[in-house]
Design a protein around this motif. Structure first.
Motif, PDB file in Angstrom:
ATOM      1  N   TYR A 166      -2.633 -11.642   1.606  1.00 48.48           N
ATOM      2  CA  TYR A 166      -3.652 -11.423   2.729  1.00 48.48           C
ATOM      3  C   TYR A 166      -3.687  -9.671   2.646  1.00 48.48           C
ATOM      4  CZ  TYR A 166      -3.995 -16.250   3.811  1.00 48.48           C
ATOM      5  OH  TYR A 166      -4.273 -17.683   3.818  1.00 48.48           O
ATOM      6  N   VAL A 167      -3.740  -9.241   1.828  1.00 50.46           N
ATOM      7  CA  VAL A 167      -3.773  -7.763   1.647  1.00 50.46           C
ATOM      8  C   VAL A 167      -5.301  -7.289   1.920  1.00 50.46           C
ATOM      9  CG1 VAL A 167      -4.028  -7.772  -0.767  1.00 50.46           C
ATOM     10  CG2 VAL A 167      -3.390  -5.551   0.464  1.00 50.46           C
TER      11      VAL A 167
ATOM     12  N   ASP B 206      -9.459   1.433  -1.257  1.00 49.23           N
ATOM     13  CA  ASP B 206      -9.491   0.224  -1.957  1.00 49.23           C
ATOM     14  C   ASP B 206      -8.018  -0.093  -2.705  1.00 49.23           C
ATOM     15  OD1 ASP B 206     -10.070  -2.157  -3.541  1.00 49.23           O
ATOM     16  OD2 ASP B 206     -11.436  -1.232  -4.461  1.00 49.23           O
ATOM     17  N   SER B 207      -7.230  -1.148  -2.236  1.00 52.26           N
ATOM     18  CA  SER B 207      -6.076  -1.512  -2.948  1.00 52.26           C
ATOM     19  C   SER B 207      -6.253  -2.130  -4.150  1.00 52.26           C
ATOM     20  CB  SER B 207      -5.229  -2.413  -1.919  1.00 52.26           C
ATOM     21  OG  SER B 207      -5.999  -3.793  -2.002  1.00 52.26           O
ATOM     22  N   SER B 208      -7.386  -2.460  -4.823  1.00 55.24           N
ATOM     23  CA  SER B 208      -7.321  -2.850  -6.022  1.00 55.24           C
ATOM     24  C   SER B 208      -7.626  -1.821  -7.180  1.00 55.24           C
ATOM     25  CB  SER B 208      -8.520  -3.967  -6.188  1.00 55.24           C
ATOM     26  OG  SER B 208      -9.822  -3.228  -5.922  1.00 55.24           O
ATOM     27  N   THR B 209      -7.596  -0.562  -6.913  1.00 52.57           N
ATOM     28  CA  THR B 209      -7.642   0.835  -7.666  1.00 52.57           C
ATOM     29  C   THR B 209      -6.231   1.564  -7.641  1.00 52.57           C
ATOM     30  OG1 THR B 209      -9.117   1.910  -6.107  1.00 52.57           O
ATOM     31  CG2 THR B 209     -10.164   0.481  -7.953  1.00 52.57           C
ATOM     32  N   LYS B 210      -6.014   2.180  -8.541  1.00 53.52           N
ATOM     33  CA  LYS B 210      -4.927   3.291  -8.363  1.00 53.52           C
ATOM     34  C   LYS B 210      -5.130   4.163  -7.321  1.00 53.52           C
ATOM     35  CE  LYS B 210      -4.005   2.764 -13.304  1.00 53.52           C
ATOM     36  NZ  LYS B 210      -4.033   3.459 -14.526  1.00 53.52           N
ATOM     37  N   GLN B 211      -4.178   4.102  -6.397  1.00 53.70           N
ATOM     38  CA  GLN B 211      -4.297   5.242  -5.315  1.00 53.70           C
ATOM     39  C   GLN B 211      -2.618   5.946  -4.996  1.00 53.70           C
ATOM     40  OE1 GLN B 211      -7.193   5.574  -3.775  1.00 53.70           O
ATOM     41  NE2 GLN B 211      -8.210   3.544  -4.081  1.00 53.70           N
ATOM     42  N   HIS B 212      -3.088   7.105  -4.564  1.00 53.53           N
ATOM     43  CA  HIS B 212      -1.491   7.797  -4.273  1.00 53.53           C
ATOM     44  C   HIS B 212      -1.830   8.261  -2.955  1.00 53.53           C
ATOM     45  CE1 HIS B 212      -1.326   7.751  -8.587  1.00 53.53           C
ATOM     46  NE2 HIS B 212       0.216   7.629  -8.395  1.00 53.53           N
ATOM     47  N   LEU B 213      -1.613   9.786  -2.840  1.00 56.93           N
ATOM     48  CA  LEU B 213      -1.916  10.114  -1.447  1.00 56.93           C
ATOM     49  C   LEU B 213      -3.301  10.473  -0.885  1.00 56.93           C
ATOM     50  CD1 LEU B 213       0.645  13.305  -1.702  1.00 56.93           C
ATOM     51  CD2 LEU B 213       1.213  10.891  -0.756  1.00 56.93           C
ATOM     52  N   CYS B 214      -3.743  10.269   0.387  1.00 56.92           N
ATOM     53  CA  CYS B 214      -4.682  10.591   0.982  1.00 56.92           C
ATOM     54  C   CYS B 214      -5.202  11.906   0.678  1.00 56.92           C
ATOM     55  CB  CYS B 214      -4.871  10.382   2.450  1.00 56.92           C
ATOM     56  SG  CYS B 214      -6.369  10.705   3.339  1.00 56.92           S
ATOM     57  N   HIS B 215      -6.586  12.291   0.939  1.00 56.41           N
ATOM     58  CA  HIS B 215      -7.094  13.564   0.491  1.00 56.41           C
ATOM     59  C   HIS B 215      -6.491  14.654   1.448  1.00 56.41           C
ATOM     60  CE1 HIS B 215      -9.792  12.662   3.906  1.00 56.41           C
ATOM     61  NE2 HIS B 215     -10.027  11.551   3.227  1.00 56.41           N
TER      62      HIS B 215
ATOM     63  N   VAL C 145      -0.461   0.058   3.690  1.00 61.98           N
ATOM     64  CA  VAL C 145      -0.937  -1.262   3.314  1.00 61.98           C
ATOM     65  C   VAL C 145      -1.333  -2.092   4.624  1.00 61.98           C
ATOM     66  CG1 VAL C 145      -1.169  -3.306   1.939  1.00 61.98           C
ATOM     67  CG2 VAL C 145       0.189  -1.437   1.275  1.00 61.98           C
ATOM     68  N   GLU C 146      -2.544  -2.352   4.736  1.00 62.46           N
ATOM     69  CA  GLU C 146      -3.213  -3.245   5.662  1.00 62.46           C
ATOM     70  C   GLU C 146      -3.538  -4.572   5.401  1.00 62.46           C
ATOM     71  OE1 GLU C 146      -4.145  -3.863   9.954  1.00 62.46           O
ATOM     72  OE2 GLU C 146      -3.304  -2.181   9.050  1.00 62.46           O
ATOM     73  N   TYR C 147      -3.195  -5.591   6.229  1.00 61.57           N
ATOM     74  CA  TYR C 147      -3.291  -7.088   5.934  1.00 61.57           C
ATOM     75  C   TYR C 147      -4.249  -7.571   6.973  1.00 61.57           C
ATOM     76  CZ  TYR C 147       0.682  -6.354   2.888  1.00 61.57           C
ATOM     77  OH  TYR C 147       1.631  -5.834   1.959  1.00 61.57           O
ATOM     78  N   HIS C 148      -4.839  -8.867   6.606  1.00 59.90           N
ATOM     79  CA  HIS C 148      -5.677  -9.649   7.440  1.00 59.90           C
ATOM     80  C   HIS C 148      -4.727 -10.553   8.273  1.00 59.90           C
ATOM     81  CE1 HIS C 148      -9.405  -8.664   5.575  1.00 59.90           C
ATOM     82  NE2 HIS C 148      -8.794  -8.817   4.180  1.00 59.90           N
TER      83      HIS C 148
ATOM     84  N   TRP D 217      10.202 -12.543  -2.157  1.00 60.64           N
ATOM     85  CA  TRP D 217       8.788 -13.152  -2.549  1.00 60.64           C
ATOM     86  C   TRP D 217       8.454 -14.401  -1.447  1.00 60.64           C
ATOM     87  CZ3 TRP D 217       5.443 -10.028  -4.416  1.00 60.64           C
ATOM     88  CH2 TRP D 217       6.016  -8.894  -5.433  1.00 60.64           C
ATOM     89  N   ARG D 218       9.354 -14.857  -0.755  1.00 53.30           N
ATOM     90  CA  ARG D 218       9.062 -15.921   0.202  1.00 53.30           C
ATOM     91  C   ARG D 218       8.219 -15.573   1.325  1.00 53.30           C
ATOM     92  NH1 ARG D 218      13.574 -18.031   1.867  1.00 53.30           N
ATOM     93  NH2 ARG D 218      13.134 -18.660   4.049  1.00 53.30           N
ATOM     94  N   TYR D 219       7.796 -14.004   1.424  1.00 54.97           N
ATOM     95  CA  TYR D 219       6.822 -13.326   2.443  1.00 54.97           C
ATOM     96  C   TYR D 219       5.744 -12.940   1.497  1.00 54.97           C
ATOM     97  CZ  TYR D 219      11.280 -13.220   4.563  1.00 54.97           C
ATOM     98  OH  TYR D 219      12.598 -13.390   5.756  1.00 54.97           O
ATOM     99  N   HIS D 220       5.339 -13.694   0.424  1.00 59.53           N
ATOM    100  CA  HIS D 220       4.085 -13.091  -0.477  1.00 59.53           C
ATOM    101  C   HIS D 220       2.732 -12.904   0.097  1.00 59.53           C
ATOM    102  CE1 HIS D 220       2.546 -17.236  -1.096  1.00 59.53           C
ATOM    103  NE2 HIS D 220       3.674 -17.521  -1.103  1.00 59.53           N
ATOM    104  N   GLU D 221       2.696 -13.743   1.373  1.00 64.69           N
ATOM    105  CA  GLU D 221       1.340 -13.309   1.861  1.00 64.69           C
ATOM    106  C   GLU D 221       1.270 -11.901   2.323  1.00 64.69           C
ATOM    107  OE1 GLU D 221       1.748 -17.941   2.064  1.00 64.69           O
ATOM    108  OE2 GLU D 221       2.971 -16.130   2.455  1.00 64.69           O
ATOM    109  N   LEU D 222       2.405 -11.228   3.028  1.00 61.95           N
ATOM    110  CA  LEU D 222       2.586 -10.200   3.590  1.00 61.95           C
ATOM    111  C   LEU D 222       3.019  -9.011   2.677  1.00 61.95           C
ATOM    112  CD1 LEU D 222       4.342 -10.799   6.991  1.00 61.95           C
ATOM    113  CD2 LEU D 222       2.070  -9.362   6.608  1.00 61.95           C
ATOM    114  N   LEU D 223       2.788  -9.189   1.386  1.00 65.91           N
ATOM    115  CA  LEU D 223       2.957  -8.365   0.095  1.00 65.91           C
ATOM    116  C   LEU D 223       1.759  -8.078  -0.731  1.00 65.91           C
ATOM    117  CD1 LEU D 223       6.452  -9.650  -0.839  1.00 65.91           C
ATOM    118  CD2 LEU D 223       5.910  -7.525   0.481  1.00 65.91           C
TER     119      LEU D 223
END
Length: 404
Positions: free
Chosen positions: A4-5, A18-27, A34-37, A58-64
């Protein structure tokens, strides 16, 4: 959904990424989180559903943050035991003293948690090569998990790092380099490398996902206590990712309604007297720490002169009415021996520092006799053989043992 990322966000300037692209530090230079729904997640699953799941993080995969189970890189890490330390608790004066023992996790330290989630996300982002500085255990874990994922790894560690961690990197096929200096020096070398070449930087908190693996310690503690959180959690703190992660996990569980909203454990950051930037900043009520000059400690895992996420560690301490405390090398080595003699547990020096901190905080009354207290042992003592000095006599074959 498997995860639920939602997105990444900056805890300083609040910008989103965007979490679907490579990210490092903020500007702005801050690590990203990471934020979740969480509302949607809390409607989709409940605590009882966890009971039939595998006994791993990985039992908590929704929160990963991994969107597809095909990208999960795992060695069965997680759900480490919560051990009641009865005799030690009697000695210290704490009725309910527990150890969360990360020494039993793959690669022998809690670093496997961050490596599993971090490498899984790297695989999902189609990363081909990673680089990182390390004090030892993180490099070992990331090298082995990278090998499992088919990702190349370049590791830079201080020459004084535990030899076993060098061997783990080497046998995993990592491109290993030793530097005659500290982890901060190794960090500069890695920083120069990733600027010049297309290599994914997985230095502490420079990628957002290591912390998500570490936060599963907090999720497990809540579940192991039947969703009744303890009063105090003590954590050996170098880069501080573990304490940040535990804090993040418990806040997320509160938002989901899985734990009570009106109680939070007091978090304790434990450092060595020879490298205590967080302690110094906490004592001065600062928002960030200063670089610690000439840092040195036998607890090599917490020998971090300046943590990039120091402000997040300090925020966690302030928000939970926690504290920071420094322990001498002599005290932590004596505590390591006491725990082995008393409880039969050979723990790492960083974990011993945290137990000694519990002892000192009980002596000064900060921890009460009736508090439920958890100490994180972050690794196996056998990974630090040089911390134990033995002088055992050698017998001749014709000699016999005489016990008085």
């Amino acid at each position: 959904m498997y995860s639920y990322v939602s997105h990444l966000y900056c805890p300083k300037c609040q910008d989103n990424f965007d979490s679907s692209t490579k990210q490092h530090l903020c500007h702005c230079g801050s690590p990203l989180l990471v934020e979740y729904h969480l509302e949607e997640l809390s409607r989709a699953i409940n605590k009882d559903m966890l009971q039939t799941r595998p006994s791993s993080l990985w039992r908590y995969h929704e929160l990963l943050p991994i969107n597809s189970p095909e990208n999960v890189v795992s060695l069965g890490e997680g759900m480490t035991p919560l051990v009641m330390m009865d005799e030690l608790g009697k000695q210290i004066g704490i009725h309910s003293l527990y150890m969360k023992d990360e020494g039993l996790i793959p690669t022998g330290s809690f670093k496997a948690r961050g490596a599993s989630v971090g490498i899984s996300k790297a695989k999902e982002l189609e990363v081909k090569e990673i680089a990182m500085p390390t004090n030892g255990n993180a490099g070992a874990a990331w090298s082995l998990y990278a090998a499992r994922a088919g990702i190349k790894a370049t590791i830079v560690m201080p020459v004084d790092a535990p030899e076993i961690t060098r061997n783990e990197c080497a046998i995993a096929g990592a491109n290993l380099h030793l530097v005659n200096g500290l982890i901060s020096d190794a960090g500069k070398i890695v920083g120069d490398l990733v600027q010049k070449q297309t290599i994914y930087d997985v230095s502490t908190l420079k990628e957002p996902y290591r912390i998500e693996g570490k936060k599963t310690m907090g999720l497990e503690l809540a579940e192991q206590f039947n969703w009744e959180i303890p009063d105090v959690i003590l954590y050996p703190t170098g880069g501080g990712v573990g304490i940040i992660g535990i804090f993040k996990a418990l806040k997320e569980l509160q938002q989901m309604g899985w734990i009570k909203p009106d109680k939070f454990p007091r978090l304790v950051a434990v450092q060595a007297e020879g490298c205590a930037p967080i302690v110094e900043a906490w004592e001065k009520k600062e928002k960030s720490s200063e670089y610690w000059q000439n840092s040195s400690t036998v607890a090599f895992g917490i020998n971090v002169p300046k943590a990039i996420g120091d402000f997040l560690v300090l925020d966690a301490l302030y928000e939970t009415d926690g504290c920071a405390i420094a322990i001498s090398d002599q005290a932590l080595l004596e505590e390591q021996k006491k725990i082995a003699n008393t409880e039969g547990c050979f723990i790492c020096p960083e974990g011993a520092a945290a137990f000694n901190a519990a002892r000192k905080l009980r002596e000064n009354g900060w921890i009460k006799e009736t508090d439920k207290v958890v100490v994180l042992n972050t690794g196996a003592g056998i990974k630090y053989p040089n911390t134990v000095k033995m002088n055992v006599p050698i017998m001749e074959p014709e000699e016999r043992i005489n016990i008085n």
